[in-house]
Design an enzyme around this catalytic site. Structure first.
Site, mmCIF file in Angstrom:
data_model
loop_
_atom_site.group_PDB
_atom_site.id
_atom_site.type_symbol
_atom_site.label_atom_id
_atom_site.label_comp_id
_atom_site.label_asym_id
_atom_site.label_seq_id
_atom_site.Cartn_x
_atom_site.Cartn_y
_atom_site.Cartn_z
ATOM 1 N N LYS A 243 20.507 25.279 9.754
ATOM 2 C CA LYS A 243 20.200 26.337 10.716
ATOM 3 C C LYS A 243 21.421 27.228 10.951
ATOM 4 O O LYS A 243 21.336 28.423 10.779
ATOM 5 C CB LYS A 243 19.725 25.742 12.043
ATOM 6 N N ASP B 220 21.706 16.476 20.004
ATOM 7 C CA ASP B 220 21.217 16.952 18.711
ATOM 8 C C ASP B 220 21.365 18.466 18.714
ATOM 9 O O ASP B 220 20.496 19.189 19.191
ATOM 10 C CB ASP B 220 19.753 16.539 18.513
ATOM 11 N N TRP C 81 11.517 17.777 18.656
ATOM 12 C CA TRP C 81 12.644 17.037 18.064
ATOM 13 C C TRP C 81 13.063 15.881 18.949
ATOM 14 O O TRP C 81 13.428 14.810 18.445
ATOM 15 C CB TRP C 81 13.801 17.970 17.720
HETATM 16 C C1 LIG Z 1 15.728 21.026 12.195
HETATM 17 C C2 LIG Z 1 15.998 20.048 13.270
HETATM 18 C C3 LIG Z 1 16.026 18.666 13.040
HETATM 19 C C4 LIG Z 1 15.724 18.072 11.694
HETATM 20 O O1 LIG Z 1 16.760 18.300 10.828
HETATM 21 P P1 LIG Z 1 16.765 17.655 9.361
HETATM 22 O O2 LIG Z 1 18.140 18.038 8.912
HETATM 23 O O3 LIG Z 1 15.672 18.287 8.598
HETATM 24 O O4 LIG Z 1 16.585 16.200 9.493
HETATM 25 C C5 LIG Z 1 16.329 17.833 14.086
HETATM 26 N N1 LIG Z 1 16.598 18.311 15.308
HETATM 27 C C6 LIG Z 1 16.571 19.634 15.580
HETATM 28 C C7 LIG Z 1 16.885 20.116 16.960
HETATM 29 C C8 LIG Z 1 16.275 20.535 14.563
HETATM 30 O O5 LIG Z 1 16.263 21.851 14.829
#
Ligand SMILES: *Cc1c(COP(=O)(O)O)cnc(C)c1O
Length: 360
Positions: free
Chosen positions: A196, A172, A103
């Protein structure tokens, strides 16, 4: 007959059963108003009350200081990979990024479209760790420092908070938000896709310090402008109303569980039990350096990869699903977010011991 499995999916992930049942009860007729939340005007008083309550509960749970805006947006965390540089560069030409996995890499490649990216610390290929705090080569003139506190795919998490001084810190938090208390005041921006640990896919939560908004790069779409989204109370266009509502139910559920301090204790216990079971066995292995092991995503391999398919099939038979590891890492991955009960983790541990006995 309703029959729920233990779902270890990395995302979209399991939601608390209590929340789903409440949503089911309220589905057709929300609080006697004769319609579903999905059918309401986002500007009507019913939805406005749902939206305001969800924001208030999130602010309370995370102790969000008053000088931060909380936005309920769309586009996923991936849109934030662009929105962060578009809004935070503010006349500067570079930003610092820590690269710890899949990511981080995506965030970096997107940011490169807008500025010079300095990778100030990096997890070496094939390793499962994060760079040491004192090894980061931070730049005082960077617009911000971006990092990924929890790498969902590699199962690596930061055991420390990067110290960026006056440079705004951006995290993030997609796969770790709400898993424990966080000092929001240390951050310029915290963002997370909902699927998540917050609610259903389609909602993205952004927490941004007020003084960082209002100056975007030329050509920034209105939808990507924190200032416009903030002035419009996340209703510049039609927001993801049902996701916002479900997130609100999850926030209330979290409050009933003792808030984030309560969740932290449970999450710590869940992950410790699973890692202990893996470490006690020669049959299973987790590659992550012990102090960087994620509380949320636990990748593990079997000593004999030939048994992977049987493991997954037998697990499914036992009501334990979505344990297949990410295609880039292989093996297994158990995602054990807030909604995974301790009984689910124990069921996995018991299954793993039994599988080892039968196949080891
Ligand atoms: C799942 C995830 C993403 C992507 O998320 P989307 O909502 O599908 O764009 C980005 N960063 C992390 C750490 C993730 O776990």
């Amino acid at each position: 007959m309703m029959s729920r499995v233990y779902n270890f999916s990395a995302g979209p992930a399991a939601l608390p059963e209590e929340v789903l049942k409440q949503a089911q009860e309220e589905m057709v007729d929300w609080h006697g108003c004769g319609m579903s939340v999905m059918e309401m005007s986002h500007r009507g008083k019913e939805f406005m009350s749902i939206a305001a309550q969800a924001e208030a509960d999130l602010r309370e749970l995370m102790a969000v200081p008053a000088n931060y805006k909380v936005l309920f947006l769309q586009g996923g965390a991936s849109s934030q990979f662009s929105m962060v540089p578009m809004n935070l560069l503010r006349g500067k030409s570079s930003a610092d990024y820590i690269n710890t996995g899949s990511w981080s890499k995506k965030a970096i490649s997107e940011a490169k479209k807008y500025c010079n990216v300095n990778v100030v610390g990096e997890t070496p290929a094939g390793q499962f760790t994060v760079p040491a705090a004192d090894s980061l080569q931070l730049n005082a003139d960077a617009a911000y420092l971006h990092y990924t506190p929890n790498e969902t795919i590699q199962g690596i998490e930061f055991p420390y908070l990067p110290e960026s001084g006056d440079v705004p810190l951006v995290g993030d938090f997609s796969s770790t938000i709400l898993s424990r208390p966080v000092d929001v005041s240390k951050y310029g921006v915290i963002y997370a896709g909902a699927q998540k640990n917050i609610g259903p896919a389609g909602l993205t939560v952004v927490i941004v310090r007020e003084d960082l908004i209002g100056e975007t790069i030329a050509g920034t779409p209105a939808m990507f402008d924190y200032q416009i989204q903030s002035e419009g109370e996340s209703m510049y266009n039609t927001p993801p109303t049902y996701g916002w509502y479900l997130a609100g139910l999850v926030f209330q559920w979290l409050k009933s569980k003792g808030g984030l301090a309560g969740m932290a204790e449970i999450n710590q216990r869940k992950s410790a039990a699973l890692y202990a079971a893996i470490d006690a066995s020669d049959f299973y292995n987790n590659p992550v350096e012990v102090n960087c092991r994620s509380w949320m995503n636990v990748p593990f391999t079997l000593a004999d990869a030939e048994l992977d398919a049987k493991f997954l099939a037998d697990a499914k038979e036992a009501g334990l699903v979505t344990l297949k590891g990410h295609r880039s890492v292989g093996g297994m991955r158990a995602s054990i977010y807030n909604a995974m009960p301790e009984a689910g983790v124990q069921a996995l541990i018991d299954f793993m011991a039994d599988f080892e006995k039968r196949n080891g």
